[in-house]
Design an enzyme around this catalytic site. Structure first.
Site, PDB file in Angstrom:
ATOM      1  N   ASP A   1       0.819  -1.218   0.000  1.00  6.69           N
ATOM      2  CA  ASP A   1       0.000   0.000   0.000  1.00  6.69           C
ATOM      3  C   ASP A   1       0.852   1.268   0.000  1.00  6.69           C
ATOM      4  O   ASP A   1       0.510   2.253  -0.648  1.00  6.69           O
ATOM      5  CB  ASP A   1      -0.953  -0.018   1.205  1.00  6.69           C
ATOM      6  CG  ASP A   1      -1.969  -1.145   1.064  1.00  6.69           C
ATOM      7  OD1 ASP A   1      -2.619  -1.213   0.013  1.00  6.69           O
ATOM      8  OD2 ASP A   1      -2.071  -1.977   1.973  1.00  6.69           O
TER       9      ASP A   1
ATOM     10  N   HIS B   1      -7.323  -3.779  -2.003  1.00  8.53           N
ATOM     11  CA  HIS B   1      -7.562  -3.118  -0.714  1.00  8.53           C
ATOM     12  C   HIS B   1      -7.784  -1.642  -1.031  1.00  8.53           C
ATOM     13  O   HIS B   1      -7.141  -1.090  -1.929  1.00  8.53           O
ATOM     14  CB  HIS B   1      -6.335  -3.315   0.190  1.00  8.53           C
ATOM     15  CG  HIS B   1      -6.407  -2.650   1.529  1.00  8.53           C
ATOM     16  ND1 HIS B   1      -7.546  -2.637   2.314  1.00  8.53           N
ATOM     17  CD2 HIS B   1      -5.462  -1.977   2.251  1.00  8.53           C
ATOM     18  CE1 HIS B   1      -7.292  -1.993   3.443  1.00  8.53           C
ATOM     19  NE2 HIS B   1      -6.042  -1.572   3.425  1.00  8.53           N
TER      20      HIS B   1
ATOM     21  N   GLU C   1      -7.197  -6.347  11.117  1.00  2.93           N
ATOM     22  CA  GLU C   1      -5.786  -6.747  11.251  1.00  2.93           C
ATOM     23  C   GLU C   1      -5.124  -6.120  12.481  1.00  2.93           C
ATOM     24  O   GLU C   1      -4.246  -6.725  13.084  1.00  2.93           O
ATOM     25  CB  GLU C   1      -5.005  -6.468   9.958  1.00  2.93           C
ATOM     26  CG  GLU C   1      -4.904  -5.024   9.558  1.00  2.93           C
ATOM     27  CD  GLU C   1      -4.627  -4.837   8.060  1.00  2.93           C
ATOM     28  OE1 GLU C   1      -4.880  -5.749   7.263  1.00  2.93           O
ATOM     29  OE2 GLU C   1      -4.180  -3.728   7.692  1.00  2.93           O
TER      30      GLU C   1
ATOM     31  N   GLU D   1       1.119 -24.636  24.369  1.00  3.63           N
ATOM     32  CA  GLU D   1      -0.145 -24.255  24.989  1.00  3.63           C
ATOM     33  C   GLU D   1      -0.727 -22.984  24.380  1.00  3.63           C
ATOM     34  O   GLU D   1      -1.928 -22.906  24.124  1.00  3.63           O
ATOM     35  CB  GLU D   1       0.095 -24.055  26.498  1.00  3.63           C
ATOM     36  CG  GLU D   1      -1.164 -24.090  27.315  1.00  3.63           C
ATOM     37  CD  GLU D   1      -2.019 -25.320  27.061  1.00  3.63           C
ATOM     38  OE1 GLU D   1      -1.494 -26.440  27.116  1.00  3.63           O
ATOM     39  OE2 GLU D   1      -3.223 -25.156  26.767  1.00  3.63           O
TER      40      GLU D   1
HETATM   41  N1  LIG Z   1      -0.947  -9.874   1.706  1.00  6.86           N
HETATM   42  C1  LIG Z   1      -2.212 -10.235   1.559  1.00  6.86           C
HETATM   43  O1  LIG Z   1      -2.545 -11.395   1.615  1.00  6.86           O
HETATM   44  C2  LIG Z   1      -3.277  -9.225   1.286  1.00  6.86           C
HETATM   45  C3  LIG Z   1      -2.982  -8.034   0.665  1.00  6.86           C
HETATM   46  N2  LIG Z   1      -3.989  -7.217   0.239  1.00  6.86           N
HETATM   47  C4  LIG Z   1      -3.648  -6.015  -0.493  1.00  6.86           C
HETATM   48  O2  LIG Z   1      -3.003  -6.397  -1.717  1.00  6.86           O
HETATM   49  C5  LIG Z   1      -2.054  -5.406  -2.105  1.00  6.86           C
HETATM   50  C6  LIG Z   1      -0.701  -6.066  -2.285  1.00  6.86           C
HETATM   51  O3  LIG Z   1      -0.265  -6.502  -1.017  1.00  6.86           O
HETATM   52  P1  LIG Z   1       0.756  -7.711  -0.862  1.00  6.86           P
HETATM   53  O4  LIG Z   1       0.440  -8.767  -1.859  1.00  6.86           O
HETATM   54  O5  LIG Z   1       0.799  -8.026   0.592  1.00  6.86           O
HETATM   55  O6  LIG Z   1       2.103  -7.003  -1.275  1.00  6.86           O
HETATM   56  P2  LIG Z   1       3.570  -7.614  -1.208  1.00  6.86           P
HETATM   57  O7  LIG Z   1       4.327  -6.891  -0.142  1.00  6.86           O
HETATM   58  O8  LIG Z   1       3.560  -9.090  -1.148  1.00  6.86           O
HETATM   59  O9  LIG Z   1       4.049  -7.102  -2.646  1.00  6.86           O
HETATM   60  C7  LIG Z   1       5.306  -7.053  -2.956  1.00  6.86           C
HETATM   61  C8  LIG Z   1       5.416  -6.756  -4.455  1.00  6.86           C
HETATM   62  O10 LIG Z   1       5.517  -5.357  -4.685  1.00  6.86           O
HETATM   63  C9  LIG Z   1       6.822  -5.090  -5.277  1.00  6.86           C
HETATM   64  N3  LIG Z   1       7.356  -3.836  -4.763  1.00  6.86           N
HETATM   65  C10 LIG Z   1       7.625  -3.520  -3.479  1.00  6.86           C
HETATM   66  N4  LIG Z   1       8.114  -2.278  -3.394  1.00  6.86           N
HETATM   67  C11 LIG Z   1       8.165  -1.804  -4.660  1.00  6.86           C
HETATM   68  C12 LIG Z   1       8.591  -0.583  -5.225  1.00  6.86           C
HETATM   69  N5  LIG Z   1       9.026   0.421  -4.462  1.00  6.86           N
HETATM   70  N6  LIG Z   1       8.497  -0.434  -6.570  1.00  6.86           N
HETATM   71  C13 LIG Z   1       8.031  -1.422  -7.354  1.00  6.86           C
HETATM   72  N7  LIG Z   1       7.643  -2.625  -6.864  1.00  6.86           N
HETATM   73  C14 LIG Z   1       7.699  -2.801  -5.545  1.00  6.86           C
HETATM   74  C15 LIG Z   1       7.665  -6.260  -4.833  1.00  6.86           C
HETATM   75  O11 LIG Z   1       8.780  -6.373  -5.669  1.00  6.86           O
HETATM   76  P3  LIG Z   1      10.187  -6.888  -5.069  1.00  6.86           P
HETATM   77  O12 LIG Z   1      10.047  -8.363  -4.945  1.00  6.86           O
HETATM   78  O13 LIG Z   1      11.151  -6.460  -6.082  1.00  6.86           O
HETATM   79  O14 LIG Z   1      10.349  -6.205  -3.735  1.00  6.86           O
HETATM   80  C16 LIG Z   1       6.675  -7.394  -4.950  1.00  6.86           C
HETATM   81  O15 LIG Z   1       6.469  -7.778  -6.273  1.00  6.86           O
HETATM   82  C17 LIG Z   1      -2.094  -4.337  -1.019  1.00  6.86           C
HETATM   83  O16 LIG Z   1      -3.010  -3.369  -1.409  1.00  6.86           O
HETATM   84  C18 LIG Z   1      -2.643  -5.097   0.197  1.00  6.86           C
HETATM   85  O17 LIG Z   1      -3.292  -4.286   1.159  1.00  6.86           O
HETATM   86  C19 LIG Z   1      -5.301  -7.537   0.373  1.00  6.86           C
HETATM   87  C20 LIG Z   1      -5.667  -8.701   0.984  1.00  6.86           C
HETATM   88  C21 LIG Z   1      -4.682  -9.580   1.589  1.00  6.86           C
HETATM   89  C1  LIG Z   2      -5.104 -10.056   8.001  1.00  6.56           C
HETATM   90  C2  LIG Z   2      -4.146  -9.309   7.129  1.00  6.56           C
HETATM   91  C3  LIG Z   2      -4.714  -8.869   5.787  1.00  6.56           C
HETATM   92  O1  LIG Z   2      -5.748  -7.925   6.006  1.00  6.56           O
HETATM   93  C4  LIG Z   2      -5.266 -10.067   5.051  1.00  6.56           C
HETATM   94  C5  LIG Z   2      -4.399 -11.209   4.728  1.00  6.56           C
HETATM   95  O2  LIG Z   2      -6.440 -10.103   4.760  1.00  6.56           O
HETATM   96  C6  LIG Z   2      -3.613  -8.170   4.986  1.00  6.56           C
HETATM   97  O3  LIG Z   2      -3.810  -7.017   4.615  1.00  6.56           O
HETATM   98  O4  LIG Z   2      -2.576  -8.792   4.700  1.00  6.56           O
END
Ligand SMILES: NC(=O)C1=CN([C@@H]2O[C@H](COP(=O)(O)OP(=O)(O)OC[C@H]3O[C@@H](n4cnc5c(N)ncnc54)[C@H](OP(=O)(O)O)[C@@H]3O)[C@@H](O)[C@H]2O)C=CC1
Ligand SMILES: CC[C@](O)(C(C)=O)C(=O)O
Length: 329
Positions: free
Chosen positions: A82, A107, A194, A226
């Site tokens: 984000d 999100h 969260e 536990e």
């Molecule tokens: N995690 C989850 O399960 C959930 C996430 N979301 C939402 O989904 C979205 C993605 O989250 P999530 O999957 O956790 O993200 P991640 O942290 O897993 O994403 C990382 C990705 O973004 C790239 N990245 C990071 N920094 C930069 C940058 N400065 N410039 C370009 N690329 C970059 C990374 O590349 P590199 O490998 O090179 O760092 C990698 O490909 C968010 O909006 C989150 O709120 C929603 C529901 C659940």
């Molecule tokens: C509980 C964390 C979460 O909201 C999710 C996996 O749904 C996130 O943003 O990673």
């Protein structure tokens, strides 16, 4: 509240479209592969030099820059952390947006708190899986799906809502059911969940229980089993059949302790603090704090991560989990 399933979604809306998944992390790798397996044309925007770039190649994609991916796509799915979305949107995505494109989020943070302000001539929708990305992929390959929320922020084409539903089907969400929401509701409830319950509340509860036993002289390994290991088994029962299902399986002794001692642990004061956390989310104070934290190079986040990794619950846990042959390493 209506739940939507496979039969409510029209996959033909996804045909003839090119999808650019920007970011190949937790959600990105899952959306990209699930969409492709659902018959969609997917390109991946992933910066080179890291594990996720290699992973995307290993999975058969030819990763390109976010700007290149946005340029060739009809649908741009922003699956970056984000805190970096605003910058990448401004530099790489906005200059390549075409009227009629769809911007899709998992999100609502950046839209709801005004960090991304798209032009009026694109659709802006959200399909937010209610589970971690690695499960979004794993469950899809098993023939099921992780439930999702979907929402429309901006409908320039007139088909944004149907498109979001179809997308939810493309990633497997409608196999288990999806619910309609707004960007505001998803953002506020997700942040609250969260912070207060799923991550913040849970880890503090588990850690405090562990510390209480260890400080009283009990073996850390026993305290780990536990307070942490058994947590999953108990939560699985609640997940499968609600609290009554869990209480059906535990002893009467445990159930009596649950009813009489639980409210002394999570008290009215805890609930009052939950309400304060929710207010900080609703009035933007949390978002502001998080945005400033990122502008400061995540100084506090790094320090808190490092301190937390040194806690005995983590070191004891790592040793015990090494002996658990059934766990994926
Ligand atoms: N995690 C989850 O399960 C959930 C996430 N979301 C939402 O989904 C979205 C993605 O989250 P999530 O999957 O956790 O993200 P991640 O942290 O897993 O994403 C990382 C990705 O973004 C790239 N990245 C990071 N920094 C930069 C940058 N400065 N410039 C370009 N690329 C970059 C990374 O590349 P590199 O490998 O090179 O760092 C990698 O490909 C968010 O909006 C989150 O709120 C929603 C529901 C659940
Ligand atoms: C509980 C964390 C979460 O909201 C999710 C996996 O749904 C996130 O943003 O990673």
């Amino acid at each position: 509240m209506k739940m939507y399933y496979d039969s409510d979604a029209d996959m033909s809306l996804l045909r003839d479209k090119t999808f650019a998944v920007i970011g190949y992390g937790s959600q990105g790798h899952a959306h990209a592969q699930n969409l492709r397996d659902s018959g969609c044309k997917v390109v991946v925007g992933q910066r080179p030099g890291g594990e996720n770039y290699e992973l995307a190649k290993q999975h058969g994609f030819e990763p390109m820059s976010a700007a290149e991916a946005a340029k060739v796509a009809d649908v741009i799915i922003i699956l970056l952390p984000d805190q970096v979305q605003g910058e990448v949107y401004k530099n790489d995505i906005a200059p390549n947006l075409q009227p009629g494109n769809v911007l899709l989020f998992a999100h609502g943070f950046n839209i709801h708190y005004g960090q991304i302000r798209p032009p009026k001539d694109v659709d802006v929708v959200m399909v937010a899986p209610k589970g971690p990305g690695h499960l979004v992929r794993r469950v899809y390959t098993e023939g099921a799906g992780v439930p999702c929320l979907f929402a429309v922020y901006q409908d320039s084409t007139g088909s944004a809502r149907d498109f979001a539903l179809a997308y939810a089907k493309g990633i497997g969400g409608t196999r288990s059911g999806v619910l309609e929401t707004s960007f505001r509701e998803e953002t506020e409830t997700d942040l609250f969940g969260e912070q207060a319950v799923l991550c913040g509340g849970l880890t503090k509860l588990v850690q405090s229980g562990f510390e209480t036993l260890v400080e009283a002289g009990y073996q850390p390994e026993i305290a780990y089993f536990e307070c942490l290991h058994e947590m999953k088994l108990i939560v699985d029962l609640i997940y499968e059949g609600g609290m009554a299902n869990m209480r059906h399986s535990i002893s009467d002794t445990a159930e009596y302790g649950d009813f009489t001692r639980g409210p002394r642990i999570v008290t009215d004061e805890t609930k009052a603090e939950m309400k304060r956390c929710l207010e900080e989310i609703q009035d933007g104070r949390f978002a502001r704090e998080f945005i400033l934290e990122n502008q400061a190079g995540q100084a506090s986040l790094f320090a808190m991560r490092a301190r937390s990794a040194e806690h005995p619950i983590e070191t004891v846990g790592a040793r015990l989990r090494d002996m658990m042959s059934w766990l994926k390493k």
